[in-house]
Enzyme design. Structure first.
Site, short mmCIF file in Angstrom:
data_model
loop_
_atom_site.label_atom_id
_atom_site.label_comp_id
_atom_site.label_asym_id
_atom_site.label_seq_id
_atom_site.Cartn_x
_atom_site.Cartn_y
_atom_site.Cartn_z
N ARG A 34 5.55 -4.60 -14.23
CA ARG A 34 7.10 -4.63 -14.34
C ARG A 34 7.75 -4.64 -13.25
O ARG A 34 7.63 -3.60 -12.57
CB ARG A 34 7.41 -3.62 -15.61
CG ARG A 34 6.83 -3.88 -17.01
CD ARG A 34 7.26 -5.11 -17.86
NE ARG A 34 6.95 -5.34 -18.96
CZ ARG A 34 5.89 -6.21 -19.34
NH1 ARG A 34 5.04 -6.86 -18.35
NH2 ARG A 34 5.58 -6.19 -20.49
N GLU A 84 15.07 -9.67 -12.29
CA GLU A 84 14.89 -10.83 -12.36
C GLU A 84 15.44 -11.59 -13.55
O GLU A 84 15.71 -11.08 -14.46
CB GLU A 84 13.43 -11.29 -12.44
CG GLU A 84 12.62 -10.59 -13.52
CD GLU A 84 11.07 -10.69 -13.56
OE1 GLU A 84 10.45 -11.27 -14.39
OE2 GLU A 84 10.43 -10.35 -12.59
N HIS A 143 6.92 -14.02 -11.35
CA HIS A 143 6.40 -13.52 -12.67
C HIS A 143 5.37 -14.48 -13.36
O HIS A 143 5.88 -14.79 -14.54
CB HIS A 143 7.59 -13.00 -13.55
CG HIS A 143 7.20 -11.98 -14.51
ND1 HIS A 143 8.11 -11.11 -14.99
CD2 HIS A 143 6.10 -11.49 -15.28
CE1 HIS A 143 7.36 -10.28 -15.84
NE2 HIS A 143 6.12 -10.61 -15.89
#
Length: 369
Positions: free
Chosen positions: A209, A238, A255
């Protein structure tokens, strides 16, 4: 039975349609009107299952094709008789594959052997457990840190984070984002932790995370030389990522660590299994749910004079491809995630030309050999 599924959940078509009334919607088309008569929702994390969406609908089960479930208002569901199921571990192998491939890239660049390195794994759930398995098959030494598990299981094989800092050449984080003590992980990778890394100078990986790491502290750490290398897949804030940190990272991706085709298929399958569990609705074609084969499924190790295990892993996924795309256009972070061509995991590849020792290692990492 009426089902509404997010259109981006793959591999459902042709399997659900013969036995249920299913509608496929883009996530931004989910509304109380469009889902009003659905008994089941099949979603991903982009669809927020809140009272504003669910109130006044017939929904009785929410299934999400993701391991995470923060997008589901669990309290509302519990108080309104709505069951929910996530897909724990669906992409665990994909994230572990990502970490190993990033390490292979760094090993080739820097000229070191991973077998000479000690890996620290912080968070030993589904993902951390898979990373432990792959690292073990490769022949790496590893140390484990998981305070909640250590406390719950009274297991002294789990070490404090400070021990990993002292002994590990690589530290990879695979923890949930939590703000509550005693095991809060928000900014766990912070100033104090990073300063403590200055002597050993580990390779640091955040593929869990974004907010587990303090962006400004990371920038200071890299500039101060406290880390040998930095790999980032998850970013604070993000999709609006910090461009200074992007420039300083050795490998930077948008990601996508868990975005394997196999992980997507696992998530879809687990959603349908949840529907069967709750409603008894069977899907006779469920056994056909599978991602397409890779474009180049055969890996011939005889083509490589050295670093053959690393080359086999990088054949399945090369982190420099999404790295280059992100650096070229960081403002299209979310678009790159949506358009990402999901790679296959190791089990989809057959290796030829391997020695007996190489074949044993590769089979331990799920390759066919």
């Amino acid at each position: 039975m009426k089902i509404v599924a997010e259109a981006s959940v793959p591999y459902l078509r042709g399997i659900v349609d013969p036995v249920a009334d299913i509608t496929y919607l883009h996530s931004d088309c989910f509304s109380p009107d469009t889902i009003r008569h659905a008994r089941v929702l099949i979603v991903r994390s982009i669809t927020k299952c809140t009272p504003a969406l669910l109130q006044g609908t017939d929904v009785r089960l929410i299934t999400t094709a993701t391991a995470g479930f923060d997008h589901i208002d669990r309290e509302y569901c519990e108080s309104h008789g709505i069951l929910w199921r996530n897909s724990p571990g669906c992409n665990a192998t994909a994230v572990a594959q990502y970490v190993m491939c990033c390490l292979c890239r760094l090993a080739l660049r820097e000229g070191f052997s991973l077998k000479e390195k000690v890996m620290g794994i912080v968070g030993v759930g589904h993902v951390g457990g898979e990373l432990k398995r792959l690292a073990s098959a490769y022949g790496m030494e590893f140390l484990l840190c998981d305070p909640p598990r250590s406390e719950a299981e009274q297991d002294n094989s789990f070490l404090p984070l400070s021990r990993l800092v002292e002994q590990c050449d690589i530290i990879s984080f695979h923890v949930p984002l939590t703000h509550e003590d005693p095991h809060a992980t928000y900014h766990l990778i912070g100033e104090a932790f990073l300063r403590s890394c200055a002597d050993k100078r580990p390779i640091l990986i955040n593929a869990c995370r974004g907010a587990v790491a303090d962006t400004q502290a990371l920038i200071r750490a890299v500039k101060s030389g406290w880390l040998q290398a930095l790999v980032i897949d998850c970013w604070e804030g993000e999709p609006d990522i910090d461009l200074s940190l992007l420039d300083l990272a050795d490998i930077a991706t948008p990601h996508i660590a868990g975005f394997s085709a196999d992980g997507k298929a696992n998530g879809a399958r687990m959603c349908l299994e949840a529907i069967t569990e709750v409603f008894g609705l069977e899907f006779p074609l469920l056994h056909t749910l599978a991602p397409p084969p890779p474009t180049h499924p055969i890996i011939d190790l005889s083509l490589f004079p050295d670093h053959r295990i690393e080359r086999a892993l990088l054949h399945t996924f090369d982190p420099l491809v999404p790295d280059r795309s992100l650096r070229a256009s960081p403002k299209t972070f979310e678009e790159q995630r949506k358009a990402y061509p999901h790679p296959r995991e190791m089990k989809a590849f057959t290796v030829v030309g391997a020695t007996t020792e190489e074949a044993k290692i590769l089979r331990g990492m799920d390759f066919i050999s």
